[in-house]
Design an enzyme around this catalytic site. Structure first.
Site, short mmCIF file in Angstrom:
data_model
loop_
_atom_site.label_atom_id
_atom_site.label_comp_id
_atom_site.label_asym_id
_atom_site.label_seq_id
_atom_site.Cartn_x
_atom_site.Cartn_y
_atom_site.Cartn_z
N LYS A 54 21.04 35.60 102.74
CA LYS A 54 19.75 35.03 102.63
C LYS A 54 19.63 34.40 101.06
O LYS A 54 18.79 33.60 100.62
CB LYS A 54 18.39 35.59 103.11
CG LYS A 54 18.67 36.15 104.39
CD LYS A 54 17.28 37.05 104.51
CE LYS A 54 17.33 37.92 105.65
NZ LYS A 54 16.29 38.78 105.92
N GLY A 55 20.18 35.33 100.04
CA GLY A 55 19.74 35.11 98.83
C GLY A 55 20.26 33.55 98.29
O GLY A 55 19.76 33.28 97.25
N ASP A 88 28.81 40.07 92.34
CA ASP A 88 28.59 41.34 91.87
C ASP A 88 30.11 42.07 91.61
O ASP A 88 30.75 41.80 90.84
CB ASP A 88 27.61 42.48 92.65
CG ASP A 88 27.42 43.59 92.09
OD1 ASP A 88 27.56 43.61 90.87
OD2 ASP A 88 26.65 44.28 92.67
N LYS A 130 28.25 38.84 87.67
CA LYS A 130 27.96 40.02 86.62
C LYS A 130 29.48 40.51 86.24
O LYS A 130 30.10 41.30 87.18
CB LYS A 130 27.36 41.19 87.33
CG LYS A 130 25.75 40.91 87.81
CD LYS A 130 25.49 42.31 88.43
CE LYS A 130 24.15 42.19 89.14
NZ LYS A 130 23.62 43.09 89.99
P1 IMP Z 1 29.44 41.99 95.82
O1 IMP Z 1 30.18 42.26 97.21
O2 IMP Z 1 29.61 43.57 95.30
O3 IMP Z 1 29.83 40.97 95.01
O4 IMP Z 1 27.83 41.72 96.35
C1 IMP Z 1 27.41 40.57 96.37
C2 IMP Z 1 26.12 40.78 97.19
O5 IMP Z 1 25.45 41.74 96.64
C3 IMP Z 1 25.16 39.49 96.77
O6 IMP Z 1 25.36 38.34 97.62
C4 IMP Z 1 23.85 39.93 96.71
O7 IMP Z 1 23.16 39.67 98.05
C5 IMP Z 1 23.94 41.34 96.41
N1 IMP Z 1 23.51 41.52 94.87
C6 IMP Z 1 24.33 42.22 94.08
N2 IMP Z 1 23.96 42.36 92.99
C7 IMP Z 1 22.22 41.92 93.12
C8 IMP Z 1 21.35 42.05 92.39
O8 IMP Z 1 21.24 42.26 91.08
N3 IMP Z 1 20.08 41.68 92.94
C9 IMP Z 1 20.04 41.16 94.54
N4 IMP Z 1 21.21 41.35 95.28
C10 IMP Z 1 22.29 41.53 94.59
#
Ligand code: IMP
Length: 176
Positions: A45-46, A105, A133
């Site tokens: 949803k973000g 992330d 990040k």
């Molecule tokens: P990844 O698979 O580790 O890249 O995670 C991505 C997902 O994790 C993003 O689409 C967000 O939904 C969630 N996410 C990662 N970091 C944050 C944060 O700092 N705040 C809120 N949601 C996050």
């Protein structure tokens, strides 16, 4: 600009900075996709607030599809296997697909998603992520459009949540 706030964290990116960046990203997309139709795939949803603002700045013909994914959980998170909670409603075969993400992330979710979408034979497949990040990245991943690089902190606002809260903040804040 930093505003310490006990409940909603510290402002990392102001609403004005977000809006200026969205306009900048849209200008790049307008130039790059000139003469083509773009299919925006918004990851729920973000990315919803980002999508809504971006869409309003696009001049190229744009359609929108939504996808919802979730990680299988802590035990399998490192494998990058994600569960598709809501798939696309239409085929992306031959389409110019631009995935609109809130934040990259580790990159595992997006990496998985891109592999899945690639198999559906889009004409092109690119990523537009508002935040990244870089310190946390576990996979090599090239997002064509990136809004801001942020430090390794948990952020909320402008669509991003903490336990489903704080998505409505007009800025991006870091929780302590
Ligand atoms: P990844 O698979 O580790 O890249 O995670 C991505 C997902 O994790 C993003 O689409 C967000 O939904 C969630 N996410 C990662 N970091 C944050 C944060 O700092 N705040 C809120 N949601 C996050």
């Amino acid at each position: 600009m930093v505003h310490p706030d006990e409940h909603q964290g510290e402002v990392l990116i102001t609403s004005e900075e977000l809006q200026a960046k969205v306009r900048e990203l849209a200008a790049q997309i307008n130039a790059d996709y000139a003469g083509r139709d773009v299919l925006l795939v918004c990851v729920l949803k973000g990315a919803v607030l980002f999508l809504a603002d971006l869409l309003r700045c696009l001049e190229v013909p744009a359609e929108v599809e939504f996808m919802a994914v979730s990680s299988y959980g802590a035990a399998t998170e490192t494998s990058g296997v994600v569960r598709v909670l809501k798939d696309l409603d239409r085929s992306i075969d031959g389409r110019h697909v631009l995935v609109v993400e809130d934040i990259v992330d580790s990159g595992l979710t997006l990496d998985y998603l891109l592999r899945m979408l690639e198999e559906r034979r889009p004409a092109s497949l690119e990523v537009c992520a508002l935040l990244t990040k870089p310190e946390r990245r576990q996979v090599q991943l090239e997002a064509r459009y990136v809004g801001f690089e942020i430090p390794d902190r948990f952020v909320v606002g402008y669509g991003l949540d903490h336990d489903e809260r704080l998505r409505g903040l007009p800025h991006i804040a870091a929780l302590s």
